[in-house]
Design a protein around this motif. Structure first.
Motif, PDB file in Angstrom:
ATOM      1  N   GLY A 149       0.831  -1.191   0.000  1.00 42.20           N
ATOM      2  CA  GLY A 149       0.000   0.000   0.000  1.00 42.20           C
ATOM      3  C   GLY A 149       0.868   1.245   0.000  1.00 42.20           C
ATOM      4  O   GLY A 149       2.079   1.198  -0.258  1.00 42.20           O
ATOM      5  N   ASN A 150       0.261   2.364   0.316  1.00 42.87           N
ATOM      6  CA  ASN A 150       0.913   3.659   0.158  1.00 42.87           C
ATOM      7  C   ASN A 150       2.157   3.826   1.037  1.00 42.87           C
ATOM      8  O   ASN A 150       3.192   4.321   0.586  1.00 42.87           O
ATOM      9  CB  ASN A 150      -0.091   4.771   0.463  1.00 42.87           C
ATOM     10  CG  ASN A 150       0.297   6.086  -0.157  1.00 42.87           C
ATOM     11  OD1 ASN A 150       0.897   6.126  -1.229  1.00 42.87           O
ATOM     12  ND2 ASN A 150      -0.036   7.171   0.520  1.00 42.87           N
ATOM     13  N   ILE A 151       2.063   3.410   2.281  1.00 39.86           N
ATOM     14  CA  ILE A 151       3.193   3.588   3.205  1.00 39.86           C
ATOM     15  C   ILE A 151       4.422   2.854   2.705  1.00 39.86           C
ATOM     16  O   ILE A 151       5.519   3.428   2.578  1.00 39.86           O
ATOM     17  CB  ILE A 151       2.828   3.087   4.615  1.00 39.86           C
ATOM     18  CG1 ILE A 151       1.719   3.943   5.222  1.00 39.86           C
ATOM     19  CG2 ILE A 151       4.061   3.093   5.525  1.00 39.86           C
ATOM     20  CD1 ILE A 151       1.180   3.409   6.538  1.00 39.86           C
ATOM     21  N   TYR A 152       4.247   1.573   2.407  1.00 43.19           N
ATOM     22  CA  TYR A 152       5.406   0.738   2.076  1.00 43.19           C
ATOM     23  C   TYR A 152       5.913   0.983   0.658  1.00 43.19           C
ATOM     24  O   TYR A 152       7.093   0.764   0.387  1.00 43.19           O
ATOM     25  CB  TYR A 152       5.068  -0.730   2.340  1.00 43.19           C
ATOM     26  CG  TYR A 152       4.745  -0.921   3.807  1.00 43.19           C
ATOM     27  CD1 TYR A 152       5.745  -0.837   4.769  1.00 43.19           C
ATOM     28  CD2 TYR A 152       3.436  -1.106   4.230  1.00 43.19           C
ATOM     29  CE1 TYR A 152       5.448  -0.958   6.114  1.00 43.19           C
ATOM     30  CE2 TYR A 152       3.133  -1.222   5.579  1.00 43.19           C
ATOM     31  CZ  TYR A 152       4.141  -1.152   6.517  1.00 43.19           C
ATOM     32  OH  TYR A 152       3.843  -1.253   7.855  1.00 43.19           O
ATOM     33  N   ALA A 153       5.047   1.460  -0.234  1.00 41.36           N
ATOM     34  CA  ALA A 153       5.513   1.860  -1.562  1.00 41.36           C
ATOM     35  C   ALA A 153       6.453   3.058  -1.441  1.00 41.36           C
ATOM     36  O   ALA A 153       7.531   3.088  -2.046  1.00 41.36           O
ATOM     37  CB  ALA A 153       4.329   2.199  -2.462  1.00 41.36           C
ATOM     38  N   CYS A 154       6.054   4.061  -0.647  1.00 40.29           N
ATOM     39  CA  CYS A 154       6.911   5.241  -0.440  1.00 40.29           C
ATOM     40  C   CYS A 154       8.246   4.842   0.174  1.00 40.29           C
ATOM     41  O   CYS A 154       9.315   5.307  -0.272  1.00 40.29           O
ATOM     42  CB  CYS A 154       6.212   6.251   0.472  1.00 40.29           C
ATOM     43  SG  CYS A 154       4.815   7.126  -0.261  1.00 40.29           S
ATOM     44  N   GLU A 155       8.206   3.997   1.187  1.00 39.73           N
ATOM     45  CA  GLU A 155       9.432   3.627   1.900  1.00 39.73           C
ATOM     46  C   GLU A 155      10.365   2.788   1.026  1.00 39.73           C
ATOM     47  O   GLU A 155      11.588   2.977   1.044  1.00 39.73           O
ATOM     48  CB  GLU A 155       9.074   2.872   3.182  1.00 39.73           C
ATOM     49  CG  GLU A 155       8.401   3.728   4.238  1.00 39.73           C
ATOM     50  CD  GLU A 155       9.313   4.835   4.766  1.00 39.73           C
ATOM     51  OE1 GLU A 155      10.470   4.542   5.129  1.00 39.73           O
ATOM     52  OE2 GLU A 155       8.866   6.000   4.811  1.00 39.73           O
ATOM     53  N   ALA A 156       9.813   1.867   0.248  1.00 40.03           N
ATOM     54  CA  ALA A 156      10.640   1.019  -0.616  1.00 40.03           C
ATOM     55  C   ALA A 156      11.299   1.831  -1.726  1.00 40.03           C
ATOM     56  O   ALA A 156      12.482   1.642  -2.034  1.00 40.03           O
ATOM     57  CB  ALA A 156       9.798  -0.108  -1.200  1.00 40.03           C
ATOM     58  N   LEU A 157      10.545   2.733  -2.326  1.00 39.52           N
ATOM     59  CA  LEU A 157      11.115   3.575  -3.380  1.00 39.52           C
ATOM     60  C   LEU A 157      12.237   4.454  -2.836  1.00 39.52           C
ATOM     61  O   LEU A 157      13.252   4.673  -3.502  1.00 39.52           O
ATOM     62  CB  LEU A 157      10.022   4.443  -4.006  1.00 39.52           C
ATOM     63  CG  LEU A 157       9.029   3.709  -4.907  1.00 39.52           C
ATOM     64  CD1 LEU A 157       7.829   4.589  -5.236  1.00 39.52           C
ATOM     65  CD2 LEU A 157       9.698   3.241  -6.197  1.00 39.52           C
ATOM     66  N   TYR A 158      12.078   4.919  -1.620  1.00 39.03           N
ATOM     67  CA  TYR A 158      13.125   5.740  -1.009  1.00 39.03           C
ATOM     68  C   TYR A 158      14.404   4.917  -0.803  1.00 39.03           C
ATOM     69  O   TYR A 158      15.495   5.360  -1.164  1.00 39.03           O
ATOM     70  CB  TYR A 158      12.626   6.282   0.329  1.00 39.03           C
ATOM     71  CG  TYR A 158      13.668   7.080   1.081  1.00 39.03           C
ATOM     72  CD1 TYR A 158      14.002   8.369   0.690  1.00 39.03           C
ATOM     73  CD2 TYR A 158      14.320   6.542   2.188  1.00 39.03           C
ATOM     74  CE1 TYR A 158      14.956   9.105   1.377  1.00 39.03           C
ATOM     75  CE2 TYR A 158      15.278   7.268   2.882  1.00 39.03           C
ATOM     76  CZ  TYR A 158      15.595   8.552   2.467  1.00 39.03           C
ATOM     77  OH  TYR A 158      16.548   9.277   3.144  1.00 39.03           O
ATOM     78  N   LEU A 159      14.273   3.737  -0.231  1.00 43.23           N
ATOM     79  CA  LEU A 159      15.449   2.889   0.001  1.00 43.23           C
ATOM     80  C   LEU A 159      16.143   2.522  -1.305  1.00 43.23           C
ATOM     81  O   LEU A 159      17.371   2.434  -1.364  1.00 43.23           O
ATOM     82  CB  LEU A 159      15.054   1.618   0.751  1.00 43.23           C
ATOM     83  CG  LEU A 159      14.819   1.724   2.258  1.00 43.23           C
ATOM     84  CD1 LEU A 159      14.612   0.342   2.849  1.00 43.23           C
ATOM     85  CD2 LEU A 159      15.968   2.434   2.964  1.00 43.23           C
ATOM     86  N   ALA A 160      15.349   2.293  -2.358  1.00 45.77           N
ATOM     87  CA  ALA A 160      15.909   1.903  -3.647  1.00 45.77           C
ATOM     88  C   ALA A 160      16.451   3.093  -4.437  1.00 45.77           C
ATOM     89  O   ALA A 160      17.138   2.908  -5.450  1.00 45.77           O
ATOM     90  CB  ALA A 160      14.847   1.177  -4.475  1.00 45.77           C
ATOM     91  N   GLY A 161      16.147   4.316  -3.990  1.00 46.22           N
ATOM     92  CA  GLY A 161      16.611   5.507  -4.700  1.00 46.22           C
ATOM     93  C   GLY A 161      15.895   5.756  -6.010  1.00 46.22           C
ATOM     94  O   GLY A 161      16.441   6.373  -6.926  1.00 46.22           O
ATOM     95  N   VAL A 162      14.641   5.280  -6.106  1.00 39.47           N
ATOM     96  CA  VAL A 162      13.861   5.418  -7.342  1.00 39.47           C
ATOM     97  C   VAL A 162      12.773   6.470  -7.140  1.00 39.47           C
ATOM     98  O   VAL A 162      12.010   6.414  -6.169  1.00 39.47           O
ATOM     99  CB  VAL A 162      13.220   4.064  -7.741  1.00 39.47           C
ATOM    100  CG1 VAL A 162      12.341   4.236  -8.978  1.00 39.47           C
ATOM    101  CG2 VAL A 162      14.289   3.016  -7.984  1.00 39.47           C
ATOM    102  N   SER A 163      12.705   7.407  -8.050  1.00 39.91           N
ATOM    103  CA  SER A 163      11.682   8.445  -7.972  1.00 39.91           C
ATOM    104  C   SER A 163      10.292   7.843  -8.168  1.00 39.91           C
ATOM    105  O   SER A 163      10.090   7.022  -9.065  1.00 39.91           O
ATOM    106  CB  SER A 163      11.925   9.509  -9.044  1.00 39.91           C
ATOM    107  OG  SER A 163      10.797  10.373  -9.143  1.00 39.91           O
TER     108      SER A 163
END
Length: 275
Positions: free
Chosen positions: A172-186
């Motif tokens: 969902g929204n929380i974990y999508a934001c957090e995963a993209l941040y860790l991966a460095g993907v916009s």
């Protein structure tokens, strides 16, 4: 809305209280939630022993000895509570499952966006809510090849793709934001522009975030609590979600966390770290 880690935590917490015990009765306090509650739920499941409880995506699946299934989705504000039998009901207690263990399992949902269905002797994987779900992000089917192939065909922003339950179930929204941040993907990056290398990094970030969240009992920001009543603690580990205007913690960009709207949902990210 409870996401994969929260639902997984609830399922794990319910196992010791459900498996091996028999349903004495199901007390329905209303006729519907998001959809009508099956009228046959009480009559069909009384006297049946529960043999398993599992999770699929954001769904809770309770199976009994007669190959019957209760399928439950928590919606936006749904909670599962364990308490002694015949405890005084509180507001928004909609479904009360009474067990022969002198305990009851209660579904409480203030906004009534939750869903419940009854499946009789049919594989739950063929149910209309389940059959179109993508692979589990922590399972072997969510492989590098699968991710790369799927993304190569999509012209949507990667954040929207991660929220598509047909691509991957439970994020969902929380974990999508957090995963993209860790991966460095916009979050704005178009999916088919992501290289195989970056796809692998994203897959690893998704698994890392989800596993850590499960370890900490999920994320209690609004309504979510574990079945025991205890809160989750992953909110203390959040890097970007809900951090608008705060300093980016994992890089030296001297930038602050940005917030945009994507498909009606808030997206939090670092414009320097995530490209």
């Amino acid at each position: 809305m409870p996401e994969l880690p929260e639902v997984e935590t609830i399922v794990r917490g319910l196992r010791n209280h459900l498996i091996g015990f028999t349903i004495n009765s199901i007390d329905l306090q209303r006729k519907d939630l998001r959809f009508p509650i099956p009228k046959s739920l009480n009559k069909s499941l009384n006297g049946k022993k529960i043999i398993d409880i599992v999770r699929r995506g954001k769904y809770i699946i309770i199976n009994n000895e007669d190959k019957q299934t209760i399928l439950l989705h928590l919606g936006m504000t749904g909670r599962i509570k364990i308490r002694p039998i015949n405890t005084k009901k509180v507001k928004h207690d909609h479904i009360i499952i009474k067990l022969n263990s002198n305990q009851e399992i209660v579904f409480n949902d203030s906004r009534r966006f939750g869903m419940v269905d009854y499946i009789d002797k049919i594989d739950y994987r063929n149910h209309k809510w389940i059959k179109f779900l993508g692979p589990e992000p922590l399972g072997s089917l969510f492989s590098d090849n699968y991710i790369t192939t799927y993304l190569s065909k999509s012209k949507s922003p990667i954040k929207n793709v991660l929220l598509n339950q047909k691509f991957v179930a439970g994020i969902g929204n929380i974990y999508a934001c957090e995963a993209l941040y860790l991966a460095g993907v916009s979050p704005n990056r178009i999916a088919n522009s992501i290289s195989r290398n970056r796809s692998k990094k994203l897959a690893l970030a998704i698994k890392q975030v989800l596993n850590k969240a499960i370890e900490l009992g999920g994320c209690s920001i609004k309504d979510y609590v574990q079945a025991s009543g205890e809160i989750g603690y992953f909110q203390q580990e959040l890097n970007v979600y809900g951090k608008y205007g705060k300093k980016c913690t994992l890089c030296i960009c001297n930038s602050s966390i940005k917030k945009i709207k994507q498909s009606g949902r808030s997206t939090f990210f670092c414009s320097k770290k995530q490209t």
